[in-house]
Design a protein around this motif. Structure first.
Motif, short mmCIF file in Angstrom:
data_model
loop_
_atom_site.label_atom_id
_atom_site.label_comp_id
_atom_site.label_asym_id
_atom_site.label_seq_id
_atom_site.Cartn_x
_atom_site.Cartn_y
_atom_site.Cartn_z
N SER A 134 -14.58 7.63 18.76
CA SER A 134 -13.54 6.92 18.02
C SER A 134 -14.08 6.33 16.73
O SER A 134 -13.36 6.23 15.73
CB SER A 134 -12.94 5.80 18.89
OG SER A 134 -12.32 6.34 20.04
N SER A 228 -6.79 5.03 17.21
CA SER A 228 -8.22 5.27 17.42
C SER A 228 -8.94 4.02 17.93
O SER A 228 -9.76 4.09 18.85
CB SER A 228 -8.87 5.74 16.11
OG SER A 228 -8.39 7.00 15.72
N GLY A 231 -7.91 3.37 21.35
CA GLY A 231 -8.48 4.42 22.19
C GLY A 231 -9.90 4.08 22.61
O GLY A 231 -10.31 4.31 23.75
N SER A 235 -10.91 3.30 26.41
CA SER A 235 -11.97 4.07 27.08
C SER A 235 -12.95 3.14 27.79
O SER A 235 -13.35 3.38 28.93
CB SER A 235 -12.71 4.95 26.08
OG SER A 235 -11.86 5.95 25.56
N SER A 258 0.85 6.88 29.87
CA SER A 258 0.89 7.77 28.71
C SER A 258 2.13 8.65 28.74
O SER A 258 2.78 8.88 27.71
CB SER A 258 -0.36 8.66 28.67
OG SER A 258 -1.53 7.89 28.52
N GLY A 281 -2.81 5.31 22.21
CA GLY A 281 -4.25 5.46 22.06
C GLY A 281 -5.00 4.82 23.21
O GLY A 281 -5.94 5.39 23.77
N SER A 284 -4.00 7.05 26.52
CA SER A 284 -4.14 8.51 26.56
C SER A 284 -5.56 8.99 26.33
O SER A 284 -5.94 10.07 26.81
CB SER A 284 -3.21 9.16 25.52
OG SER A 284 -3.64 8.86 24.20
N VAL A 285 -6.36 8.23 25.60
CA VAL A 285 -7.71 8.69 25.27
C VAL A 285 -8.65 8.76 26.48
O VAL A 285 -9.47 9.68 26.58
CB VAL A 285 -8.32 7.80 24.16
CG1 VAL A 285 -9.79 8.14 23.93
CG2 VAL A 285 -7.54 7.97 22.85
#
Length: 359
Positions: A134, A228, A231, A235, A258, A281, A284-285
């Motif tokens: 990212s 981003s 994301g 994560s 998502s 973000g 879904s990431v």
């Protein structure tokens, strides 16, 4: 341990910077090399196809981590330097093909070695890996945009960054043992990875086009900047939660949310689009690291299975934008985005829910 990981992180950051910068540089490359739309499209598809080839080669190259890192990063560095000196279309294609090949070798190695750093915090470590990816998304586009007239120098600097990672690797990088056992029992995970990346690539390729008809282009760019950033945070968060609550539970939760957020594109609520896209973000990431970890934890040959499941992801990402483009003359965009993003996310969560963990 951080010093051992630094070459790996820098090389993966180089890959990410290239990935996010290429699209920004493409309009200038088109002008300089007088490219037509077919030639332009082949720049991206050839890179992805060669990346798949690199992942397939992982199983053929019985190299230890140091040699595999040197090979992959060496190819990446050379390809970026070649790209900066590309003099015609063929040299350009050669450079992006080599970049794809090196990236295909590096990606499975990166996610495998990151997962081996801490046996109790695998989710956290792969979350950090996604943060690095990212970071390339946050830094790459503005760097290329500000230096667009000198795009060759920007790619050259990326190549030198990969070269630095190679030099640093001489002090050592984490090692691993290869197994002769083949990856088995992960068919469902491959299907889920295919579906999830099918959705994700549409999300990052077609949703900006859709949003540009609904809001100012600057807001579209800002929404994907937040996409981003969130994301990266998502994560890390989902990775940590998966260490405590289980990979499958967290994957099902994140993909269902998502899916729900994607289906909301069908409603076309203009006031919610910015927040909706940004939140996507966060949720879904993380699928990439969660499915990768699920696969690694079910087999002995972890590097090969990492390459295998990420190949499934790339295949899903290769065909999804094309499918949406083919259907677009017949179905409106918000319907296609809602269904082609929402349904695969939902199906992948459903498959993990109904199938036993050994499948």
């Amino acid at each position: 341990m951080f010093l051992n990981l630094l070459p790996l992180l820098l090389s993966f950051l180089t890959f990410s910077l290239f990935r996010f910068s290429l699209g920004i540089a493409t309009p200038r490359i088109i002008v300089e090399l007088s490219l037509n739309p077919i030639q332009t499209g082949f720049i991206f598809s050839s890179n992805l196809i060669s990346m798949v080839l690199g992942m397939v080669l992982i199983n053929k190259l019985r190299l230890n981590s140091s040699k595999l890192f040197l090979l992959s990063s060496g190819i990446i560095s050379f390809s970026l330097i070649l790209l900066s000196f590309s003099w015609d279309y063929l040299s350009l294609i050669l450079s992006v093909v080599l970049m794809g090949l090196g990236s295909g070798l590096l990606n499975p190695l990166f996610f495998f070695l990151m997962s081996e750093v801490s046996q109790s915090k695998k989710g956290l470590m792969l979350g950090i890996g996604n943060v690095i990816y990212s970071l390339g998304g946050v830094l790459g586009p503005p760097m290329m945009a500000f230096t667009l007239d000198r795009w060759r120098y920007t790619f050259l600097s990326y190549g030198l960054l990969a070269l630095i990672s190679i030099i640093l690797s001489f002090k050592g990088i984490p090692s691993f043992k290869r197994s002769s056992h083949k990856a088995k029992g992960i068919f469902i995970l491959n299907v889920c990875m295919f579906f999830s990346n099918f959705s994700f690539v549409i999300l990052i390729s077609w949703v900006p086009v859709f949003l540009s008809h609904m809001m100012d282009i600057s807001l579209v760019g800002l929404s994907f900047l937040f996409f981003s950033l969130l994301g990266a945070i998502g994560s890390l968060t989902m990775g940590i939660l998966s260490d405590k609550w289980g990979r499958e539970n967290v994957f099902i939760l994140s993909n269902l949310i998502s899916s729900l957020l994607s289906f909301l594109y069908l409603a076309k609520v203009k006031e919610f689009l910015f927040l909706q896209t940004s939140l996507l973000g966060f949720f879904s990431v993380p699928f990439w690291i969660l499915l990768t970890l699920m696969a690694q934890e079910r087999v002995e040959e972890k590097l090969s299975v990492t390459a295998l499941i990420q190949t499934s992801a790339l295949l899903g990402g290769l065909i999804s934008p094309l499918i949406l483009g083919l259907l677009l003359p017949y179905i409106n965009m918000e319907t296609l985005i809602g269904l082609l993003v929402g349904l695969p996310f939902f199906l992948s969560a459903l498959l993990i829910k109904i199938k036993p963990s050994s499948s």
